[in-house]
Design a protein around this motif. Structure first.
Motif, PDB file in Angstrom:
ATOM      1  N   LEU A 115       0.848  -1.198   0.000  1.00 18.09           N
ATOM      2  CA  LEU A 115       0.000   0.000   0.000  1.00 18.09           C
ATOM      3  C   LEU A 115       0.882   1.247   0.000  1.00 18.09           C
ATOM      4  CD1 LEU A 115      -2.428  -1.189   2.822  1.00 18.09           C
ATOM      5  CD2 LEU A 115      -2.786  -1.418   0.361  1.00 18.09           C
ATOM      6  N   PRO A 116       1.650   1.484  -1.063  1.00 19.36           N
ATOM      7  CA  PRO A 116       2.602   2.612  -1.032  1.00 19.36           C
ATOM      8  C   PRO A 116       1.921   3.970  -0.956  1.00 19.36           C
ATOM      9  CG  PRO A 116       2.468   1.652  -3.237  1.00 19.36           C
ATOM     10  CD  PRO A 116       1.693   0.748  -2.338  1.00 19.36           C
ATOM     11  N   VAL A 117       0.769   4.136  -1.605  1.00 19.55           N
ATOM     12  CA  VAL A 117       0.085   5.432  -1.570  1.00 19.55           C
ATOM     13  C   VAL A 117      -0.382   5.743  -0.147  1.00 19.55           C
ATOM     14  CG1 VAL A 117      -1.870   6.747  -2.463  1.00 19.55           C
ATOM     15  CG2 VAL A 117      -0.591   5.233  -3.985  1.00 19.55           C
ATOM     16  N   SER A 118      -0.956   4.750   0.522  1.00 19.49           N
ATOM     17  CA  SER A 118      -1.401   4.961   1.903  1.00 19.49           C
ATOM     18  C   SER A 118      -0.223   5.286   2.813  1.00 19.49           C
ATOM     19  CB  SER A 118      -2.119   3.709   2.417  1.00 19.49           C
ATOM     20  OG  SER A 118      -3.269   3.441   1.654  1.00 19.49           O
ATOM     21  N   PHE A 119       0.906   4.645   2.586  1.00 20.50           N
ATOM     22  CA  PHE A 119       2.088   4.909   3.406  1.00 20.50           C
ATOM     23  C   PHE A 119       2.580   6.340   3.220  1.00 20.50           C
ATOM     24  CE2 PHE A 119       6.845   4.604   3.763  1.00 20.50           C
ATOM     25  CZ  PHE A 119       6.878   4.571   5.146  1.00 20.50           C
ATOM     26  N   ILE A 120       2.647   6.802   1.976  1.00 16.01           N
ATOM     27  CA  ILE A 120       3.108   8.165   1.713  1.00 16.01           C
ATOM     28  C   ILE A 120       2.136   9.186   2.303  1.00 16.01           C
ATOM     29  CG2 ILE A 120       3.584   9.843  -0.120  1.00 16.01           C
ATOM     30  CD1 ILE A 120       4.552   7.481  -1.828  1.00 16.01           C
ATOM     31  N   VAL A 121       0.832   8.942   2.132  1.00 16.00           N
ATOM     32  CA  VAL A 121      -0.166   9.865   2.680  1.00 16.00           C
ATOM     33  C   VAL A 121      -0.064   9.911   4.208  1.00 16.00           C
ATOM     34  CG1 VAL A 121      -2.647  10.230   3.000  1.00 16.00           C
ATOM     35  CG2 VAL A 121      -1.748   9.688   0.737  1.00 16.00           C
ATOM     36  N   TYR A 122       0.116   8.750   4.831  1.00 22.93           N
ATOM     37  CA  TYR A 122       0.219   8.741   6.293  1.00 22.93           C
ATOM     38  C   TYR A 122       1.464   9.473   6.772  1.00 22.93           C
ATOM     39  CZ  TYR A 122       0.725   7.273  11.089  1.00 22.93           C
ATOM     40  OH  TYR A 122       0.895   7.289  12.447  1.00 22.93           O
ATOM     41  N   VAL A 123       2.584   9.285   6.091  1.00 24.30           N
ATOM     42  CA  VAL A 123       3.817   9.956   6.508  1.00 24.30           C
ATOM     43  C   VAL A 123       3.646  11.473   6.445  1.00 24.30           C
ATOM     44  CG1 VAL A 123       6.213  10.379   5.844  1.00 24.30           C
ATOM     45  CG2 VAL A 123       5.359   8.038   5.956  1.00 24.30           C
ATOM     46  N   ILE A 124       3.021  11.973   5.377  1.00 22.22           N
ATOM     47  CA  ILE A 124       2.786  13.420   5.281  1.00 22.22           C
ATOM     48  C   ILE A 124       1.805  13.874   6.354  1.00 22.22           C
ATOM     49  CG2 ILE A 124       1.924  15.261   3.783  1.00 22.22           C
ATOM     50  CD1 ILE A 124       2.838  13.594   1.391  1.00 22.22           C
ATOM     51  N   THR A 159       4.802   8.458  19.103  1.00 23.00           N
ATOM     52  CA  THR A 159       3.594   7.651  18.940  1.00 23.00           C
ATOM     53  C   THR A 159       3.256   7.451  17.466  1.00 23.00           C
ATOM     54  OG1 THR A 159       2.744   8.438  21.064  1.00 23.00           O
ATOM     55  CG2 THR A 159       1.166   7.485  19.524  1.00 23.00           C
ATOM     56  N   VAL A 160       3.267   8.533  16.676  1.00 22.34           N
ATOM     57  CA  VAL A 160       2.929   8.378  15.253  1.00 22.34           C
ATOM     58  C   VAL A 160       4.004   7.570  14.525  1.00 22.34           C
ATOM     59  CG1 VAL A 160       1.527  10.469  15.195  1.00 22.34           C
ATOM     60  CG2 VAL A 160       3.963  10.613  14.646  1.00 22.34           C
ATOM     61  N   SER A 161       5.249   7.658  14.986  1.00 24.03           N
ATOM     62  CA  SER A 161       6.297   6.823  14.391  1.00 24.03           C
ATOM     63  C   SER A 161       6.054   5.354  14.716  1.00 24.03           C
ATOM     64  CB  SER A 161       7.669   7.259  14.909  1.00 24.03           C
ATOM     65  OG  SER A 161       7.954   8.601  14.567  1.00 24.03           O
ATOM     66  N   ALA A 162       5.627   5.072  15.945  1.00 18.25           N
ATOM     67  CA  ALA A 162       5.314   3.689  16.314  1.00 18.25           C
ATOM     68  C   ALA A 162       4.106   3.178  15.540  1.00 18.25           C
ATOM     69  CB  ALA A 162       5.062   3.599  17.814  1.00 18.25           C
ATOM     70  N   VAL A 163       3.104   4.031  15.324  1.00 21.25           N
ATOM     71  CA  VAL A 163       1.939   3.618  14.531  1.00 21.25           C
ATOM     72  C   VAL A 163       2.335   3.357  13.085  1.00 21.25           C
ATOM     73  CG1 VAL A 163      -0.304   4.379  13.654  1.00 21.25           C
ATOM     74  CG2 VAL A 163       0.291   4.783  16.038  1.00 21.25           C
ATOM     75  N   ALA A 164       3.193   4.210  12.520  1.00 21.93           N
ATOM     76  CA  ALA A 164       3.662   3.981  11.154  1.00 21.93           C
ATOM     77  C   ALA A 164       4.433   2.675  11.052  1.00 21.93           C
ATOM     78  CB  ALA A 164       4.537   5.152  10.700  1.00 21.93           C
ATOM     79  N   SER A 165       5.274   2.385  12.053  1.00 22.82           N
ATOM     80  CA  SER A 165       6.006   1.116  12.057  1.00 22.82           C
ATOM     81  C   SER A 165       5.057  -0.064  12.151  1.00 22.82           C
ATOM     82  CB  SER A 165       6.982   1.085  13.240  1.00 22.82           C
ATOM     83  OG  SER A 165       7.881   2.168  13.184  1.00 22.82           O
ATOM     84  N   THR A 166       3.998   0.075  12.961  1.00 19.04           N
ATOM     85  CA  THR A 166       3.055  -1.024  13.147  1.00 19.04           C
ATOM     86  C   THR A 166       2.218  -1.264  11.898  1.00 19.04           C
ATOM     87  OG1 THR A 166       2.950  -0.548  15.511  1.00 19.04           O
ATOM     88  CG2 THR A 166       1.155  -1.851  14.577  1.00 19.04           C
ATOM     89  N   LEU A 167       1.745  -0.194  11.272  1.00 19.09           N
ATOM     90  CA  LEU A 167       0.831  -0.340  10.138  1.00 19.09           C
ATOM     91  C   LEU A 167       1.540  -0.683   8.841  1.00 19.09           C
ATOM     92  CD1 LEU A 167      -1.731   2.579  10.605  1.00 19.09           C
ATOM     93  CD2 LEU A 167      -1.865   0.235  11.405  1.00 19.09           C
ATOM     94  N   PHE A 168       2.711  -0.124   8.598  1.00 18.25           N
ATOM     95  CA  PHE A 168       3.302  -0.203   7.269  1.00 18.25           C
ATOM     96  C   PHE A 168       4.694  -0.839   7.235  1.00 18.25           C
ATOM     97  CE2 PHE A 168       0.432   3.470   7.223  1.00 18.25           C
ATOM     98  CZ  PHE A 168      -0.398   3.118   6.168  1.00 18.25           C
ATOM     99  N   LEU A 169       5.422  -0.862   8.347  1.00 18.41           N
ATOM    100  CA  LEU A 169       6.809  -1.326   8.329  1.00 18.41           C
ATOM    101  C   LEU A 169       7.015  -2.632   9.085  1.00 18.41           C
ATOM    102  CD1 LEU A 169       8.625   2.100   8.844  1.00 18.41           C
ATOM    103  CD2 LEU A 169       8.090   0.930   6.710  1.00 18.41           C
ATOM    104  N   GLY A 170       5.958  -3.427   9.205  1.00 18.59           N
ATOM    105  CA  GLY A 170       6.096  -4.741   9.813  1.00 18.59           C
ATOM    106  C   GLY A 170       6.103  -4.757  11.318  1.00 18.59           C
ATOM    107  N   GLY A 171       5.945  -3.603  11.985  1.00 21.46           N
ATOM    108  CA  GLY A 171       5.901  -3.571  13.437  1.00 21.46           C
ATOM    109  C   GLY A 171       7.182  -4.104  14.059  1.00 21.46           C
TER     110      GLY A 171
END
Length: 447
Positions: free
Chosen positions: A211-220, A266-278
């Motif tokens: 889900l690369p588009v969702s990942f980029i949107v979430y990072v922004i 917290t948002v970095s941990a959520v990004a790791s959990t959702l998109f980077l394999g946790g």
């Protein structure tokens, strides 16, 4: 390994004794505070390195105790309360801002949901708690934290803090929609809102690749949600002195800074959990080491991912200038939200077709063909509507009754779509050869 069924890992939670729940809660709090202390020193060191400065080097070896010294200094500052403020709300605002930042970390998994580790003889998962709507809980706590910023701006009884608080509320509404839509794509693909289940579904491929588009949107969106540069409009010192926290000092000001950095973690941990394999080990390690995803090792991997994302925050602050407010809101409403909606519709269509048994070629035909047709129509429409620059300049110029930067008696910058008239310049008095040399002309022999 087979793909786990929805919510099959949730029965591991709610079985811990009270002392173990308390111990996990204290660990989450201590982890966030220590990570914030490290992140502050790291940010000042990295930005100094980017700008060819020395950075903090006085407190502790290599300046590593600088953030601790800053905390002690803030605690010893005089605690001022603005005379015209709403005293109760003025005092409660930093607390309302800080507490939800810590609460969101309760559902972040540091390891597998199974009883992987033993703590004082009790087998337990490396996660405080989890439930079927854990990510909605993260969104809710993030939204509550914004109220602290809004109330701080309003209760100060001052103009600039009020403007900063209003900016923060508009920023939260704009970018939380895009963040929620990126979450929805993960929900559709994993079939779960539980954080432990989402990590379990990334055992073969991380969602950042699927889900690369969702990942980029979430990072922004996560940068905008945390009020960090280049999206730090609620506290823009060039426009609002200091923004919503202008009238705060001592520990109240420190709580706002603590909440900002805790939200970053917290948002970095959520990004790791959702998109980077946790908590899963990265690809090269997981291929030759079976024990990388068991025991206490998963804590190392998710901590490394959090630190990499924190470095991304620091990198943005040290390289990008601050956005104008209209550019910032345009990015949220006219770019991120439409892109997220279109991506969500495409993803839902692909999942529905795959569930009905359609092959890859048929899915590409049914989904890709309409998208290609829409893009082609949009390109043709933009090409037909394009006008020469000279006609636009003549239409918007003062002679045509268009934009006049001095119409109000003082210079005003042009709005999007308006063109400034050409600036009259006197002829240069420099010799022709010097002018050609400055313009890059070649005066060598034979030219």
């Amino acid at each position: 390994m087979t793909t786990p069924q929805p919510y099959e890992t949730l029965h591991f939670f709610g079985q811990d004794p009270w002392w173990l729940v308390l111990l996990k809660a204290v660990f989450c709090f201590a982890f966030l505070v220590l990570t914030v202390l490290v992140a502050i020193v790291w940010e000042r060191k990295v930005v100094a390195w980017m700008q060819l400065r020395i950075g903090p080097n006085r407190h502790g070896p290599w300046g590593l105790l600088q953030s601790l010294a800053d905390g002690v200094k803030l605690a010893l500052k005089e605690d001022l309360v603005v005379k015209g403020s709403d005293k109760v709300v003025y005092v409660l605002a930093p607390i309302v801002c800080a507490i939800p930042a810590f609460m969101a970390f309760a559902v972040i998994p540091f390891g597998p949901a199974g009883d992987e580790v033993s703590i004082f003889g009790t087998r337990t998962p490396l996660q405080l708690t989890d439930f079927p709507v854990a990510l909605l809980y993260v969104l809710a706590t993030a939204s509550v934290g914004i109220y602290g910023i809004v109330l701080a701006g309003w209760s100060s009884g001052s103009t600039y803090p009020l403007l900063g608080g209003l900016r923060s509320s508009a920023q939260m509404i704009s970018y939380e929609i895009a963040m929620g839509l990126s979450f929805a794509a993960v929900f559709i693909y994993s079939g779960s809102m539980s954080t432990s289940e989402i990590v379990a579904h990334q055992q073969t491929t991380w969602f950042a690749a699927l889900l690369p588009v969702s990942f980029i949107v979430y990072v922004i969106a996560m940068v905008g949600e945390t009020n960090r540069a280049p999206f730090d409009l609620p506290e823009a010192e060039g426009e609002l002195v200091g923004g919503f926290n202008t009238e705060y000092s001592s520990l109240k000001f420190a709580m706002f800074m603590l909440a900002e950095y805790v939200n970053m973690v917290t948002v970095s941990a959520v990004a790791s959990t959702l998109f980077l394999g946790g908590w899963r080990a990265p690809w090269p390690v997981s291929t030759f080491w079976e024990g990388a995803n068991h025991g206490w090792w998963p804590m190392l991997w998710i901590m490394l991912k959090i630190q990499l994302l924190l470095f991304f925050f620091i990198w943005l602050r040290g390289t990008l200038p601050r956005f104008r407010y209209d550019q910032f809101m345009k990015l949220g409403w006219k770019v991120l939200i439409p892109v997220s909606l279109v991506w969500l519709v495409l993803l839902a269509s692909v999942r529905a077709l795959r569930n009905e048994g359609y092959g890859f070629g048929q899915v590409v035909l049914w989904v890709g063909a309409p998208v290609g047709a829409v893009l082609l129509v949009a390109l043709v429409r933009d090409f037909l509507r394009k006008q020469p620059e000279e006609a636009a300049a003549a239409e918007n110029g003062p002679a045509a009754g268009g934009f006049d930067p001095m119409a109000g008696g003082y210079p005003v910058p042009p709005l999007p779509g308006q063109v400034l008239p050409p600036v009259p310049r006197r002829p240069s008095r420099a010799p022709k050869q010097l002018q050609d040399a400055l313009n890059g002309a070649d005066h060598s022999e034979g030219s």
